[in-house]
Design an enzyme around this catalytic site. Structure first.
Site, PDB file in Angstrom:
ATOM      1  N   THR A 218      31.243 -31.553   5.138  1.00  0.00           N
ATOM      2  CA  THR A 218      30.125 -32.495   5.272  1.00  0.00           C
ATOM      3  C   THR A 218      30.462 -33.876   4.715  1.00  0.00           C
ATOM      4  O   THR A 218      31.295 -33.995   3.802  1.00  0.00           O
ATOM      5  CB  THR A 218      28.899 -31.938   4.511  1.00  0.00           C
ATOM      6  OG1 THR A 218      27.926 -32.966   4.371  1.00  0.00           O
ATOM      7  CG2 THR A 218      29.254 -31.460   3.114  1.00  0.00           C
ATOM      8  N   ASP A 219      29.754 -34.883   5.208  1.00  0.00           N
ATOM      9  CA  ASP A 219      29.901 -36.248   4.655  1.00  0.00           C
ATOM     10  C   ASP A 219      29.382 -36.343   3.225  1.00  0.00           C
ATOM     11  O   ASP A 219      29.670 -37.312   2.524  1.00  0.00           O
ATOM     12  CB  ASP A 219      29.198 -37.280   5.542  1.00  0.00           C
ATOM     13  CG  ASP A 219      27.700 -37.063   5.717  1.00  0.00           C
ATOM     14  OD1 ASP A 219      27.156 -36.058   5.213  1.00  0.00           O
ATOM     15  OD2 ASP A 219      27.063 -37.920   6.375  1.00  0.00           O
ATOM     16  N   GLU A 220      28.625 -35.327   2.786  1.00  0.00           N
ATOM     17  CA  GLU A 220      28.028 -35.424   1.444  1.00  0.00           C
ATOM     18  C   GLU A 220      29.079 -35.349   0.343  1.00  0.00           C
ATOM     19  O   GLU A 220      28.806 -35.685  -0.805  1.00  0.00           O
ATOM     20  CB  GLU A 220      26.939 -34.353   1.273  1.00  0.00           C
ATOM     21  CG  GLU A 220      25.899 -34.505   2.362  1.00  0.00           C
ATOM     22  CD  GLU A 220      24.603 -33.761   2.139  1.00  0.00           C
ATOM     23  OE1 GLU A 220      24.250 -33.480   0.993  1.00  0.00           O
ATOM     24  OE2 GLU A 220      23.940 -33.484   3.157  1.00  0.00           O
TER      25      GLU A 220
ATOM     26  N   ALA B 170      29.934 -28.068  -4.284  1.00  0.00           N
ATOM     27  CA  ALA B 170      30.523 -26.824  -3.762  1.00  0.00           C
ATOM     28  C   ALA B 170      31.324 -27.116  -2.495  1.00  0.00           C
ATOM     29  O   ALA B 170      32.408 -26.558  -2.286  1.00  0.00           O
ATOM     30  CB  ALA B 170      29.416 -25.798  -3.480  1.00  0.00           C
ATOM     31  N   LYS B 171      30.797 -28.003  -1.643  1.00  0.00           N
ATOM     32  CA  LYS B 171      31.532 -28.342  -0.412  1.00  0.00           C
ATOM     33  C   LYS B 171      32.823 -29.103  -0.753  1.00  0.00           C
ATOM     34  O   LYS B 171      33.873 -28.856  -0.158  1.00  0.00           O
ATOM     35  CB  LYS B 171      30.665 -29.197   0.522  1.00  0.00           C
ATOM     36  CG  LYS B 171      29.421 -28.500   1.071  1.00  0.00           C
ATOM     37  CD  LYS B 171      29.708 -27.276   1.910  1.00  0.00           C
ATOM     38  CE  LYS B 171      30.366 -27.567   3.230  1.00  0.00           C
ATOM     39  NZ  LYS B 171      30.487 -26.333   4.069  1.00  0.00           N
TER      40      LYS B 171
ATOM     41  N   TYR C 277      25.139 -28.760  -4.073  1.00  0.00           N
ATOM     42  CA  TYR C 277      25.587 -28.431  -2.702  1.00  0.00           C
ATOM     43  C   TYR C 277      26.857 -29.208  -2.370  1.00  0.00           C
ATOM     44  O   TYR C 277      27.873 -28.644  -1.950  1.00  0.00           O
ATOM     45  CB  TYR C 277      24.485 -28.763  -1.686  1.00  0.00           C
ATOM     46  CG  TYR C 277      24.988 -28.844  -0.251  1.00  0.00           C
ATOM     47  CD1 TYR C 277      25.446 -27.718   0.418  1.00  0.00           C
ATOM     48  CD2 TYR C 277      25.013 -30.070   0.427  1.00  0.00           C
ATOM     49  CE1 TYR C 277      25.932 -27.799   1.730  1.00  0.00           C
ATOM     50  CE2 TYR C 277      25.490 -30.160   1.735  1.00  0.00           C
ATOM     51  CZ  TYR C 277      25.945 -29.018   2.380  1.00  0.00           C
ATOM     52  OH  TYR C 277      26.422 -29.102   3.672  1.00  0.00           O
TER      53      TYR C 277
HETATM   54  P1  NAD Z   1      22.822 -22.788   8.163  1.00  0.00           P
HETATM   55  O1  NAD Z   1      22.283 -22.659   6.789  1.00  0.00           O
HETATM   56  O2  NAD Z   1      21.897 -22.886   9.327  1.00  0.00           O
HETATM   57  O3  NAD Z   1      23.814 -21.564   8.474  1.00  0.00           O
HETATM   58  C1  NAD Z   1      24.697 -21.029   7.531  1.00  0.00           C
HETATM   59  C2  NAD Z   1      25.070 -19.630   8.025  1.00  0.00           C
HETATM   60  O4  NAD Z   1      26.030 -19.072   7.112  1.00  0.00           O
HETATM   61  C3  NAD Z   1      23.884 -18.654   8.058  1.00  0.00           C
HETATM   62  O5  NAD Z   1      23.891 -17.936   9.289  1.00  0.00           O
HETATM   63  C4  NAD Z   1      24.144 -17.715   6.882  1.00  0.00           C
HETATM   64  O6  NAD Z   1      23.610 -16.422   7.069  1.00  0.00           O
HETATM   65  C5  NAD Z   1      25.662 -17.717   6.840  1.00  0.00           C
HETATM   66  N1  NAD Z   1      26.223 -17.366   5.528  1.00  0.00           N
HETATM   67  C6  NAD Z   1      25.891 -17.876   4.310  1.00  0.00           C
HETATM   68  N2  NAD Z   1      26.620 -17.306   3.346  1.00  0.00           N
HETATM   69  C7  NAD Z   1      27.456 -16.422   3.955  1.00  0.00           C
HETATM   70  C8  NAD Z   1      28.464 -15.536   3.492  1.00  0.00           C
HETATM   71  N3  NAD Z   1      28.753 -15.447   2.179  1.00  0.00           N
HETATM   72  N4  NAD Z   1      29.131 -14.778   4.391  1.00  0.00           N
HETATM   73  C9  NAD Z   1      28.827 -14.853   5.724  1.00  0.00           C
HETATM   74  N5  NAD Z   1      27.886 -15.676   6.220  1.00  0.00           N
HETATM   75  C10 NAD Z   1      27.210 -16.449   5.341  1.00  0.00           C
HETATM   76  O7  NAD Z   1      23.797 -24.037   8.105  1.00  0.00           O
HETATM   77  P2  NAD Z   1      24.247 -25.101   9.197  1.00  0.00           P
HETATM   78  O8  NAD Z   1      23.366 -26.269   9.110  1.00  0.00           O
HETATM   79  O9  NAD Z   1      24.483 -24.434  10.486  1.00  0.00           O
HETATM   80  O10 NAD Z   1      25.651 -25.540   8.562  1.00  0.00           O
HETATM   81  C11 NAD Z   1      26.857 -24.890   8.942  1.00  0.00           C
HETATM   82  C12 NAD Z   1      28.003 -25.565   8.201  1.00  0.00           C
HETATM   83  O11 NAD Z   1      28.042 -26.958   8.516  1.00  0.00           O
HETATM   84  C13 NAD Z   1      27.872 -25.482   6.675  1.00  0.00           C
HETATM   85  O12 NAD Z   1      29.143 -25.238   6.127  1.00  0.00           O
HETATM   86  C14 NAD Z   1      27.378 -26.863   6.289  1.00  0.00           C
HETATM   87  O13 NAD Z   1      27.815 -27.211   4.989  1.00  0.00           O
HETATM   88  C15 NAD Z   1      28.032 -27.730   7.338  1.00  0.00           C
HETATM   89  N6  NAD Z   1      27.316 -28.970   7.655  1.00  0.00           N
HETATM   90  C16 NAD Z   1      25.981 -28.959   7.949  1.00  0.00           C
HETATM   91  C17 NAD Z   1      25.343 -30.155   8.261  1.00  0.00           C
HETATM   92  C18 NAD Z   1      23.867 -30.196   8.587  1.00  0.00           C
HETATM   93  O14 NAD Z   1      23.287 -31.282   8.584  1.00  0.00           O
HETATM   94  N7  NAD Z   1      23.227 -29.086   8.893  1.00  0.00           N
HETATM   95  C19 NAD Z   1      26.066 -31.355   8.286  1.00  0.00           C
HETATM   96  C20 NAD Z   1      27.435 -31.311   8.005  1.00  0.00           C
HETATM   97  C21 NAD Z   1      28.050 -30.125   7.690  1.00  0.00           C
HETATM   98  P1  TYD Z   2      17.899 -32.853   4.218  1.00  0.00           P
HETATM   99  O1  TYD Z   2      17.491 -32.453   5.597  1.00  0.00           O
HETATM  100  O2  TYD Z   2      17.623 -31.929   3.078  1.00  0.00           O
HETATM  101  O3  TYD Z   2      19.457 -33.211   4.294  1.00  0.00           O
HETATM  102  P2  TYD Z   2      20.439 -33.874   3.169  1.00  0.00           P
HETATM  103  O4  TYD Z   2      19.768 -33.878   1.860  1.00  0.00           O
HETATM  104  O5  TYD Z   2      21.569 -32.909   3.212  1.00  0.00           O
HETATM  105  O6  TYD Z   2      20.750 -35.247   3.665  1.00  0.00           O
HETATM  106  O7  TYD Z   2      17.242 -34.236   3.868  1.00  0.00           O
HETATM  107  C1  TYD Z   2      17.498 -35.394   4.644  1.00  0.00           C
HETATM  108  C2  TYD Z   2      16.848 -36.558   3.948  1.00  0.00           C
HETATM  109  O8  TYD Z   2      15.431 -36.361   3.950  1.00  0.00           O
HETATM  110  C3  TYD Z   2      17.245 -36.697   2.497  1.00  0.00           C
HETATM  111  O9  TYD Z   2      17.319 -38.085   2.163  1.00  0.00           O
HETATM  112  C4  TYD Z   2      16.093 -36.062   1.744  1.00  0.00           C
HETATM  113  C5  TYD Z   2      14.899 -36.371   2.633  1.00  0.00           C
HETATM  114  N1  TYD Z   2      13.806 -35.361   2.588  1.00  0.00           N
HETATM  115  C6  TYD Z   2      12.483 -35.766   2.342  1.00  0.00           C
HETATM  116  O10 TYD Z   2      12.198 -36.955   2.147  1.00  0.00           O
HETATM  117  N2  TYD Z   2      11.518 -34.801   2.285  1.00  0.00           N
HETATM  118  C7  TYD Z   2      11.791 -33.492   2.474  1.00  0.00           C
HETATM  119  O11 TYD Z   2      10.846 -32.653   2.382  1.00  0.00           O
HETATM  120  C8  TYD Z   2      13.133 -33.089   2.766  1.00  0.00           C
HETATM  121  C9  TYD Z   2      13.480 -31.640   2.994  1.00  0.00           C
HETATM  122  C10 TYD Z   2      14.120 -34.075   2.823  1.00  0.00           C
END
Ligand code: NAD
Ligand code: TYD
Length: 341
Positions: free
Chosen positions: A125-127, A152-153, A149
């Site tokens: 992630t960009d985070e 950990a990433k 979070y």
């Molecule tokens: P999500 O929470 O929807 O899905 C995560 C999946 O991982 C779930 O199906 C969960 O059951 C599974 N999981 C968790 N722990 C596990 C384990 N120990 N063993 C097997 N499966 C396990 O998340 P997402 O939004 O689809 O994100 C997927 C990946 O992309 C993550 O690594 C996240 O850090 C990364 N990512 C997400 C975003 C975003 O905005 N959603 C952006 C950039 C990167």
């Molecule tokens: P989120 O979807 O949790 O993603 P991330 O924190 O990984 O960027 O949140 C996106 C943005 O929205 C972040 O700046 C936090 C804000 N936010 C709110 O203002 N209210 C909310 O209830 C949530 C869940 C997020």
């Protein structure tokens, strides 16, 4: 190819599985722990498709289980890892599972990839760059995670680098921007605000609502991961920007407009501790492979709103049994003390 896709029942993972199955002849085994965020239902439309289902297998299990992972990796040609705990607010409440899956679980995958000499694409992630007040982070910028979070990433990214350098593991790391689209768990900003708006419930905007995020549509994210699997440089790290930067307040207003709900639903609530102000990345490296995000935020949001409006059953089920406790802990006091925005 035979792919092992870990975390493939989640939001981005299930989208990747759907698109990869439809566009390649690959067979895919999904390994997923089905945490509160993972849903078998996210794969149901694929399992019901007679042309795709013969190439899809689901295994319920944990990436920390080294025996299980070794067995599955032995039957695969490559691994794509989406598995993680993914919600910043939950990592503030308790980070144990974030570290367990993000560091120890990833270590199990890296060791298996080393032993079987397989490619591992690790989805990050960009985070990991922390808050970028001006400009945009390139892949060699310092890691400066500020939430548990993100820490950990970042630890996972460092472990990937160490296994590439020390053990020669063929690992590729992606760093995607904030992703949105169908099948995202309703705890995250975009689906939370859409589903609350549908229900005429308040939209809790943290702090001044002027934090900025770069929004990447889920199909674009999934396609970038596919491209990195096929063509990413071994040991490489790739930013995946969405090139659609918005302040949260404007995202909330766009959701209210798209759902036809009044701006009075928007409430200013107490901020998230350590809240990152802005994320921004330079995407020249992946652009040189030929990928760029295709979806504009306006089009992607319109599609996403329609999906949540027509899939109420899905998001009621995705909320799961723990939802009301979570919502109470995260928002009850905040909303009680909220002010109009
Ligand atoms: P999500 O929470 O929807 O899905 C995560 C999946 O991982 C779930 O199906 C969960 O059951 C599974 N999981 C968790 N722990 C596990 C384990 N120990 N063993 C097997 N499966 C396990 O998340 P997402 O939004 O689809 O994100 C997927 C990946 O992309 C993550 O690594 C996240 O850090 C990364 N990512 C997400 C975003 C975003 O905005 N959603 C952006 C950039 C990167
Ligand atoms: P989120 O979807 O949790 O993603 P991330 O924190 O990984 O960027 O949140 C996106 C943005 O929205 C972040 O700046 C936090 C804000 N936010 C709110 O203002 N209210 C909310 O209830 C949530 C869940 C997020």
């Amino acid at each position: 190819m035979r792919l092992l896709v870990t975390g493939g029942a989640g939001f981005i993972g299930s989208t990747f599985v759907a698109r990869r199955l439809a566009r390649s002849g690959d067979s895919i085994t999904v390994l997923d722990k089905l945490t509160y965020a993972g849903l078998r239902a996210n794969l149901a439309h694929l399992e019901a498709d007679a042309t795709l289902s013969p190439r899809l297998t689901f295994v319920h299990g944990d990436i920390c289980d080294a025996d299980l992972v070794a067995r599955l990796v032995a039957e695969a040609d490559a691994v794509v890892n989406f598995a993680a705990e993914t919600h910043v607010d939950r990592s503030i409440a308790a980070a144990d599972d974030f570290l367990r899956t993000g560091v120890l679980g990833l270590h199990v995958l890296l060791a298996a990839a080393r032993d079987r000499k397989l490619r591992l694409v690790h989805v990050s992630t960009d985070e990991v760059y922390g808050s970028i007040e001006v400009g945009a982070a390139s892949e060699d910028a310092a890691l400066s995670p500020r939430s548990p979070y993100a820490a950990a990433k970042a630890a996972g990214d460092l472990l990937c680098h160490a296994f590439f350098v020390t053990h020669g593991v063929d690992v590729v790391v992606s760093r995607g921007a904030n992703t949105y689209g169908p099948r995202q768990h309703p705890e995250k900003l975009v689906p939370l605000f859409i589903t609350n708006a549908i229900d005429d419930a308040p939209l809790p905007l943290y702090g001044d609502g002027l934090q900025r995020r770069d929004w990447l549509f889920v199909d674009d994210h999934a396609d970038a991961i596919s491209m990195l699997l096929d063509r990413g440089t071994s040991g490489g790290v790739y930013n995946l920007p969405g090139n659609q930067e918005r302040v949260n307040r404007d995202v909330a207003l766009a959701i209210l407009k798209a759902t036809g709900k009044p701006t009075e639903l928007l409430r200013s609530v107490a901020d998230r501790p350590g809240h990152d102000r802005r994320y921004a990345m330079n995407g020249e490296r992946i652009a040189s492979l030929g990928w760029r995000p295709r979806m504009t935020f306006d089009q992607g949001l319109a599609q996403t709103v329609v999906w949540y409006e027509t899939n109420r059953d899905w998001w009621l089920r995705a909320r799961g049994p723990g939802w009301s406790d979570y919502y109470e802990r995260q928002y009850a006091r905040r909303l009680k003390e909220s002010t109009p925005t």
